[in-house]
Design a protein around this motif. Structure first.
Motif, PDB file in Angstrom:
ATOM      1  N   SER A 289       0.831  -1.207   0.000  1.00  0.00           N
ATOM      2  CA  SER A 289       0.000   0.000   0.000  1.00  0.00           C
ATOM      3  C   SER A 289       0.865   1.256   0.000  1.00  0.00           C
ATOM      4  CB  SER A 289      -0.936   0.001   1.207  1.00  0.00           C
ATOM      5  OG  SER A 289      -0.204   0.056   2.420  1.00  0.00           O
TER       6      SER A 289
ATOM      7  N   PRO B 272      -9.121  11.143   2.156  1.00  0.00           N
ATOM      8  CA  PRO B 272      -9.788  10.070   1.387  1.00  0.00           C
ATOM      9  C   PRO B 272      -8.814   9.275   0.519  1.00  0.00           C
ATOM     10  CG  PRO B 272     -10.291  12.217   0.446  1.00  0.00           C
ATOM     11  CD  PRO B 272      -9.589  12.472   1.749  1.00  0.00           C
ATOM     12  N   PHE B 273      -7.735   9.912   0.070  1.00  0.00           N
ATOM     13  CA  PHE B 273      -6.738   9.208  -0.742  1.00  0.00           C
ATOM     14  C   PHE B 273      -6.120   8.065   0.045  1.00  0.00           C
ATOM     15  CE2 PHE B 273      -2.313   8.622  -1.975  1.00  0.00           C
ATOM     16  CZ  PHE B 273      -2.422   8.409  -3.337  1.00  0.00           C
ATOM     17  N   SER B 274      -5.628   8.342   1.256  1.00  0.00           N
ATOM     18  CA  SER B 274      -4.990   7.292   2.059  1.00  0.00           C
ATOM     19  C   SER B 274      -6.004   6.251   2.511  1.00  0.00           C
ATOM     20  CB  SER B 274      -4.289   7.919   3.268  1.00  0.00           C
ATOM     21  OG  SER B 274      -5.205   8.663   4.053  1.00  0.00           O
ATOM     22  N   ALA B 275      -7.238   6.676   2.813  1.00  0.00           N
ATOM     23  CA  ALA B 275      -8.264   5.708   3.221  1.00  0.00           C
ATOM     24  C   ALA B 275      -8.587   4.747   2.079  1.00  0.00           C
ATOM     25  CB  ALA B 275      -9.526   6.448   3.667  1.00  0.00           C
ATOM     26  N   ALA B 276      -8.662   5.274   0.854  1.00  0.00           N
ATOM     27  CA  ALA B 276      -8.942   4.415  -0.300  1.00  0.00           C
ATOM     28  C   ALA B 276      -7.818   3.412  -0.521  1.00  0.00           C
ATOM     29  CB  ALA B 276      -9.154   5.276  -1.543  1.00  0.00           C
ATOM     30  N   VAL B 277      -6.567   3.854  -0.378  1.00  0.00           N
ATOM     31  CA  VAL B 277      -5.435   2.939  -0.553  1.00  0.00           C
ATOM     32  C   VAL B 277      -5.439   1.870   0.531  1.00  0.00           C
ATOM     33  CG1 VAL B 277      -2.912   2.769  -0.525  1.00  0.00           C
ATOM     34  CG2 VAL B 277      -4.020   4.648  -1.739  1.00  0.00           C
ATOM     35  N   TYR B 278      -5.727   2.277   1.770  1.00  0.00           N
ATOM     36  CA  TYR B 278      -5.714   1.323   2.889  1.00  0.00           C
ATOM     37  C   TYR B 278      -6.790   0.258   2.719  1.00  0.00           C
ATOM     38  CZ  TYR B 278      -6.299  -0.558   7.585  1.00  0.00           C
ATOM     39  OH  TYR B 278      -6.418  -1.404   8.656  1.00  0.00           O
TER      40      TYR B 278
ATOM     41  N   GLY C 100      -8.412  -0.519   0.037  1.00  0.00           N
ATOM     42  CA  GLY C 100      -8.149  -1.290  -1.156  1.00  0.00           C
ATOM     43  C   GLY C 100      -7.119  -2.377  -0.915  1.00  0.00           C
TER      44      GLY C 100
END
Length: 268
Positions: free
Chosen positions: A103, A204-210, A212
């Motif tokens: 990630s 939201p960028f880091s939450a989406a990567v996490y 995902g």
């Protein structure tokens, strides 16, 4: 960590870290390209969004009034790679360790992609009187030779990812990385590297990567890639010859790219 494995040291549970080399090489090539090209930037638009929300350069002024705060936050901003390696070694579950590593790689590559769609340099590199003067103007596209790496904030997104993965560890580690996120948040603003909107976009960028990463079977992929063929022994050069050949090719590629960019820069 990669050097420790390459030298044959016993570093248990640390597979696949040699992939740092090609990823870091790509980052270096991107940095050379960013600094040597006069490219358009959207700094004035990002600054205008901050102003419409009532957010300015106040953290930058705090840093000038409190040098100790600037030093502490500056150190936190600089040690993100070391914090990533430390948390990697502290996570007890191999599958979560693999998800954290991949990630982090995915977030870095996605950040570079985002910088192409919304390039910006940061207030410290755009406004000469930062942070004392918050100018009022009608936003327009500008050109700069500074590195364009603002939206989203890679440092803050990386710190948030570390905080989310630290929940696999005991409470002292969670507290330490919670403090690290706060210091990184202040550093990105106080050092003039980012605008407020860059940090908001990093959430939201880091939450989406996490989330995902939690849905991809990284652990299985990791085990298959833990000993790539180009790191093994070769028939004609002995142990490590493939690695040396790869380094030579990467170095030659970077030198050629640098010469081409320099020629383009000074061309009439």
């Amino acid at each position: 960590i990669a050097l420790a494995r390459y030298m044959g040291w016993n570093v248990a549970g640390v597979p696949g870290m040699e992939f740092i080399l090609p990823i870091f090489t790509m980052a270096c090539v991107y940095t050379i390209f960013s600094y040597q090209a006069d490219r358009p930037a959207y700094d004035q638009y990002l600054y205008s969004i901050n102003q419409s929300l009532g957010l300015g350069f106040v953290v930058g002024r705090w840093f000038l009034h409190f040098p100790l705060l600037q030093t502490v936050c500056g150190v936190a901003y600089a040690v993100l790679p070391f914090a990533t390696a430390a948390l990697y070694l502290l996570i007890p579950k191999p599958d979560q360790r693999a998800r954290m590593w991949w990630s982090t790689v995915a977030a870095s590559l996605l950040c570079f992609a985002c910088y192409q769609f919304c390039p910006a340099a940061g207030p410290a590199f755009t406004f000469p009187k930062w942070p004392w003067v918050e100018p009022q103007f009608r936003p327009a596209l500008i050109h700069t030779s500074a590195a364009l790496n603002c939206m989203p904030s890679g440092h803050f997104a990386g710190a948030l990812l570390l905080l989310m993965f630290s929940w696999n560890c005991r409470w002292p580690v969670r507290v330490a990385f919670s403090v690290f996120v706060v210091l990184t948040f202040l550093a990105t603003l106080g050092l003039g590297e980012h605008y407020w909107i860059d940090l908001f976009a990093a959430i939201p960028f880091s939450a989406a990567v996490y989330f995902g990463a939690q849905r991809v079977p990284f652990h299985t992929i990791w085990l298959r890639l833990s000993k790539p063929a180009w790191l093994g022994p070769s028939k004609d050069g002995g142990k490590g010859a493939n690695m040396r050949n790869l380094l030579i090719k990467v170095y030659s590629l970077c030198q050629s790219l640098k010469q081409e960019l320099t020629a383009l820069r000074w061309a009439p």
